[in-house]
Design an enzyme around this catalytic site. Structure first.
Site, PDB file in Angstrom:
ATOM      1  N   GLU A   1       0.870  -1.178   0.000  1.00  0.00           N
ATOM      2  CA  GLU A   1       0.000   0.000   0.000  1.00  0.00           C
ATOM      3  C   GLU A   1       0.903   1.223   0.000  1.00  0.00           C
ATOM      4  O   GLU A   1       1.472   1.581   1.031  1.00  0.00           O
ATOM      5  CB  GLU A   1      -0.924  -0.017   1.221  1.00  0.00           C
ATOM      6  CG  GLU A   1      -1.870  -1.202   1.267  1.00  0.00           C
ATOM      7  CD  GLU A   1      -2.814  -1.264   0.076  1.00  0.00           C
ATOM      8  OE1 GLU A   1      -2.949  -0.258  -0.650  1.00  0.00           O
ATOM      9  OE2 GLU A   1      -3.425  -2.326  -0.139  1.00  0.00           O
TER      10      GLU A   1
ATOM     11  N   CYS B   1      -1.427   9.180   2.391  1.00  0.00           N
ATOM     12  CA  CYS B   1      -1.057   8.600   1.096  1.00  0.00           C
ATOM     13  C   CYS B   1      -2.063   8.951   0.008  1.00  0.00           C
ATOM     14  O   CYS B   1      -1.733   8.958  -1.179  1.00  0.00           O
ATOM     15  CB  CYS B   1      -0.903   7.087   1.199  1.00  0.00           C
ATOM     16  SG  CYS B   1      -2.399   6.219   1.756  1.00  0.00           S
TER      17      CYS B   1
END
Length: 476
Positions: free
Chosen positions: A218, A252
């Site tokens: 991720e 993110c």
């Protein structure tokens, strides 16, 4: 020669693997009990979590922490607990004719993989530990967790939280710096999930390859915002700037740059200034709701982006509602800052920003924005604002990203029934909900043969019946 840390980690992993073999797949009741233990610890330590993260960041909004790290961890845990019995059931699959008519059966069984290595980051260290655990535990696995050394107080607290209610044969926390992290990645786990920077993912993947350990990565990247002509600019700017100000942009999925029409730049700037002033009416510097940049190194990196952009012709618009002086402060706060007229040779347009800075690019036609997105690495998120369904379809169908939120930013990650993950440089694999259960399970195919001896014709010695079967299958 292995270090003492490496030997200790390998000892824990061996104990977990031995326990997995000895005890087999855990019952639904045990899986739910493990999830309940996680839930109870999050609720018990909610205040200590907020204090630890505030200490680690220099300043971090405690209300934000309760929302993003505690409450946002409880949701995935509760969702997995509520659904895991259903997810655990074998899945029937079709059998080819004529065997399906003669009693043959096929099914898919979801088996625990064993021990999952969890490498969690510093930006949401609690949520990005417990959210994967929701799926890992639902799938019947054990876990070893390596939290970030940047959030030292929070990592130590999580070690305490887990050790209180879990034997290290179930869940163990390993703290330490980059050397420990490197040794952790080199362990022969049954699966690793890493959340963090793409640059570090190269090292994680290289280490995992030595043991052929499957990975869920991720990562991040430069998630674009495309503002269509039909967008409500006031509402758009409020939502974009909320995504950029949350955790001071250290997300993110934070919007990394904005595309708007040439004639709409001024409107976006004005609306952004109003939005920030409304969110932080007393200013930013001493506002408990506005979070600091994690440390000096990242503060210097972000200031370097601004200096580089200014030197290369960018227009810097600092959104500082109270006109505060940030040159002297106890922490590392940076006001939300727009960079107008950004060029591709600027560092801010090359790297993931991970801070409260936002370049604003312009386009004449939406195809220009689409072409720009497609000329760069596929992002983790993409955001389209507008009411034009044809334009929305054009943007979504012509680009590839890990996920999309329409008319807001980031929110697709909060939907537990949607898989979350990247594509290419922004990640591989996905989790959340049922997709996460599958990600951390071994999907075992099981075929049960018919008792009928119809297949005897396929055994030697081959004869005319066998050849007729082949001839039939060779037809178009």
């Amino acid at each position: 020669m292995a270090s003492g840390n490496a030997a200790r980690m390998r000892e824990i992993l061996d104990k977990q693997k031995a326990a997995h073999i000895r005890e087999g797949a855990p019952s639904a009741e045990l899986r739910m009990d493990r999830i309940d233990r996680c839930i109870s610890q999050l609720i018990k330590y909610k205040d200590e979590i907020a204090d630890a993260l505030c200490e680690d960041f220099g300043h971090r909004s405690k209300d934000q922490t309760t929302f993003t790290d505690v409450v946002s961890s409880l949701g995935p845990l509760k969702h997995s607990k509520a659904n895991l019995r259903k997810w655990m059931k074998p899945e029937k699959r079709k059998v080819e004719a004529p065997l399906n008519l003669l009693g043959a059966k096929a099914r898919l069984e979801y088996q625990p993989k064993g021990t999952i290595g969890v490498i969690s980051p510093w930006n949401f260290p609690v949520q990005l530990t417990f959210a994967p655990l929701a799926n890992i535990l639902a799938a019947g696995n054990r876990a070893m967790i390596k939290p970030s050394e940047f959030t030292e107080a929070t990592s130590a607290l999580m070690e305490k939280m887990f050790s209180e209610v879990f034997d290290e044969e179930e869940i163990a926390v390993i703290t330490g710096g980059p050397e420990v992290g490197g040794e952790f990645c080199a362990l022969p786990f049954d699966h690793i999930i890493f959340t963090g920077a793409t640059s570090i993912a190269h090292h994680v993947m290289r280490a995992a390859a030595e043991n052929l350990v499957p990975l869920t990565l991720e990562l991040g990247g430069k998630s674009p915002v495309i503002i269509g002509r039909s967008a409500d600019m006031e509402k758009t700017a409020a939502r974009v700037m909320n995504g950029k100000a949350l955790n001071a942009g250290q997300i993110c999925l934070a919007p990394d740059y904005v595309f708007t029409l040439e004639e709409s730049v001024g409107a976006f700037v004005d609306a952004s200034q109003k939005a920030v002033a409304k969110m932080f009416p007393t200013g930013l510097k001493d506002n408990d709701d506005y979070t600091s940049v994690i440390n000096q190194r990242h503060y210097d990196r972000l200031q370097g982006y601004l200096e580089d952009a200014k030197a290369k012709g960018g227009e810097i618009v600092e959104i500082n509602p109270a006109g505060e002086n940030f040159s002297q402060q106890p922490h590392h706060k940076i006001p939300p800052t727009l960079v107008l007229n950004p060029s591709d040779d600027m560092d801010i347009m090359k790297d993931e920003i991970f801070g409260p800075l936002l370049p604003v690019k312009t386009y004449k036609g939406v195809e220009d924005a689409v072409s720009y997105v497609n000329a760069h690495d596929r992002p983790l998120g993409l955001y389209y604002f507008g009411a034009d369904k044809a334009e929305e379809a054009k943007v979504l169908n012509s680009t590839t990203s890990g996920g999309v939120t329409v008319n807001d930013v980031i929110f697709h990650v909060a939907q537990e029934d949607l898989p979350f993950g990247g594509v290419g440089p922004s990640g591989m694999g996905s989790y959340h909900g049922h997709d996460g259960f599958k990600e951390f399970s071994h999907k075992k195919s099981v075929y049960t043969q018919t008792g009928n001896e119809i297949l005897a014709m396929f055994r030697p010695p081959y004869g005319e019946t066998f050849r007729k079967q082949l001839a039939g299958r060779l037809k178009g």
